[in-house]
Design an enzyme around this catalytic site. Structure first.
Site, PDB file in Angstrom:
ATOM      1  N   ASP A   1      -7.509  -2.694  14.380  1.00  0.00           N
ATOM      2  CA  ASP A   1      -8.890  -3.119  14.112  1.00  0.00           C
ATOM      3  C   ASP A   1      -8.955  -4.345  13.201  1.00  0.00           C
ATOM      4  O   ASP A   1     -10.019  -4.699  12.707  1.00  0.00           O
ATOM      5  CB  ASP A   1      -9.683  -1.958  13.487  1.00  0.00           C
ATOM      6  CG  ASP A   1      -9.051  -1.473  12.180  1.00  0.00           C
ATOM      7  OD1 ASP A   1      -8.083  -2.097  11.706  1.00  0.00           O
ATOM      8  OD2 ASP A   1      -9.531  -0.456  11.639  1.00  0.00           O
TER       9      ASP A   1
ATOM     10  N   ASP B   1       0.819  -1.213   0.000  1.00  0.00           N
ATOM     11  CA  ASP B   1       0.000   0.000   0.000  1.00  0.00           C
ATOM     12  C   ASP B   1       0.855   1.266   0.000  1.00  0.00           C
ATOM     13  O   ASP B   1       2.081   1.214   0.183  1.00  0.00           O
ATOM     14  CB  ASP B   1      -0.957  -0.011   1.204  1.00  0.00           C
ATOM     15  CG  ASP B   1      -0.293  -0.426   2.520  1.00  0.00           C
ATOM     16  OD1 ASP B   1       0.947  -0.414   2.589  1.00  0.00           O
ATOM     17  OD2 ASP B   1      -1.012  -0.750   3.465  1.00  0.00           O
TER      18      ASP B   1
ATOM     19  N   GLU C   1      -9.621  -1.607   5.331  1.00  0.00           N
ATOM     20  CA  GLU C   1     -10.291  -1.245   6.570  1.00  0.00           C
ATOM     21  C   GLU C   1     -11.548  -2.101   6.754  1.00  0.00           C
ATOM     22  O   GLU C   1     -12.000  -2.750   5.811  1.00  0.00           O
ATOM     23  CB  GLU C   1     -10.686   0.242   6.500  1.00  0.00           C
ATOM     24  CG  GLU C   1      -9.496   1.196   6.350  1.00  0.00           C
ATOM     25  CD  GLU C   1      -8.743   1.425   7.650  1.00  0.00           C
ATOM     26  OE1 GLU C   1      -8.655   0.494   8.478  1.00  0.00           O
ATOM     27  OE2 GLU C   1      -8.215   2.544   7.834  1.00  0.00           O
TER      28      GLU C   1
ATOM     29  N   HIS D   1      -7.316  -4.710  10.269  1.00  0.00           N
ATOM     30  CA  HIS D   1      -7.165  -4.496   8.823  1.00  0.00           C
ATOM     31  C   HIS D   1      -5.845  -5.063   8.310  1.00  0.00           C
ATOM     32  O   HIS D   1      -4.833  -5.050   8.993  1.00  0.00           O
ATOM     33  CB  HIS D   1      -7.340  -3.021   8.429  1.00  0.00           C
ATOM     34  CG  HIS D   1      -6.248  -2.085   8.850  1.00  0.00           C
ATOM     35  ND1 HIS D   1      -6.448  -1.035   9.724  1.00  0.00           N
ATOM     36  CD2 HIS D   1      -4.952  -2.002   8.490  1.00  0.00           C
ATOM     37  CE1 HIS D   1      -5.319  -0.361   9.872  1.00  0.00           C
ATOM     38  NE2 HIS D   1      -4.393  -0.937   9.142  1.00  0.00           N
TER      39      HIS D   1
END
Ligand code: GLP
Length: 264
Positions: free
Chosen positions: A141, A72, A148, A143
């Site tokens: 979280d 990314d 996400e 991801h």
């Protein structure tokens, strides 16, 4: 899914570096084809990269026939910004190993046509022969890359909007200011990662404990995109005692038993 539990992050990082090097060396013994490696950023892989650098310098592994694709990159951050993933990768890995510059691929977050950039990235992965191994981390979280919560588990490389939580967590790299963290990123999709023959995910420290519990014991769900790994035939999570701390005692014992049996 395999779960490798080490006493601490350092031991887990060493395990991962030696594992990746062994896979590169194994392929080099039987094939002239390049080893196609997915790579990640974040504070988590730094010790793994440091050990890989040591191994390259010691002649224990070579990246001359490795083609890498990073997961990314932020949208709109100048490539030479110290916190761009381009800068990160050069600082912590590429400037110190023998991977040819032409073999290094990182998404261009400043591309004039980001959709075309993402489509070309997917094509370049196919042209390289597909991933042999994808090394990833995980967000608090759950991801994976920048997928996400609510990213499709069949997602491919695309533009995404970051959650406020992720911008707050990553603010530590931007003088503590979440607003300075770019709001969007380009990321490989969950399915892009899972297309790899093998996936190795690093997760260390108690801040990752909830993500690991959800990914390992929870249902496969777009709410925790790492949980997509449950559907992969060769997925491994490398963790430490702190990050595995929220799974059931019986799950923990089973992972330890599997590893002990394999090492017997
Ligand atoms: C970012 C990256 C992820 C990385 C995560 C965790 O969100 N896009 O690829 O896994 O951060 O970062 P850290 O290793 O610093 O906890």
């Amino acid at each position: 899914m395999k779960v490798i539990i080490r006493d601490n992050a350092k031991q887990g990082s060493l395990w991962a570096a030696h594992y990746i090097a062994s896979k590169i060396n194994e392929k080099a013994k039987v094939s002239d084809k390049p080893f196609v490696l997915g790579l990640c950023t974040g504070s988590t892989p730094i010790d793994t990269y440091a050990e890989l650098i040591r191994m390259v310098k010691a002649g224990e592994v070579s990246f001359k026939n490795v083609i890498s694709f990073n997961m990314d990159e932020y949208v709109g951050l100048p490539v030479d910004h110290p916190e761009s993933y381009h800068s990160f990768m050069h600082r912590y890995l590429f400037d110190h190993i023998d991977e040819p510059a032409g073999n290094i691929h990182i998404l261009d977050g400043n591309a004039p046509d980001t959709e075309a950039e993402c489509a070309a990235y997917e094509q370049a992965i196919v042209d390289a022969g597909g991933f042999d191994l994808f090394l990833g981390g995980v967000g608090e979280d759950g991801h994976i890359a920048f997928n996400e919560p609510f990213s499709s588990l069949s997602s491919r490389t695309r533009v995404v909007t970051l959650t406020q939580d992720t911008r707050e967590v990553n603010a530590r790299f931007f003088d503590g200011d979440p607003e300075a963290v770019p709001a969007q990123a380009l990321t490989v999709g969950v399915a892009t990662v899972l297309s790899s023959k093998e996936v190795v995910i690093l997760a260390f420290g108690s801040k990752k404990a909830r993500a690991l519990k959800d990914a390992i014991e929870g249902p496969m769900s777009h709410y925790c995109t790492l949980s997509g790994l449950q559907n992969h035939p060769a997925g491994t999570i490398v963790c430490d005692e702190a990050s595995i701390g929220e799974v059931k005692v019986n799950s923990y014992r089973y992972f330890k038993a599997v590893e002990a049996a394999e090492n017997r």
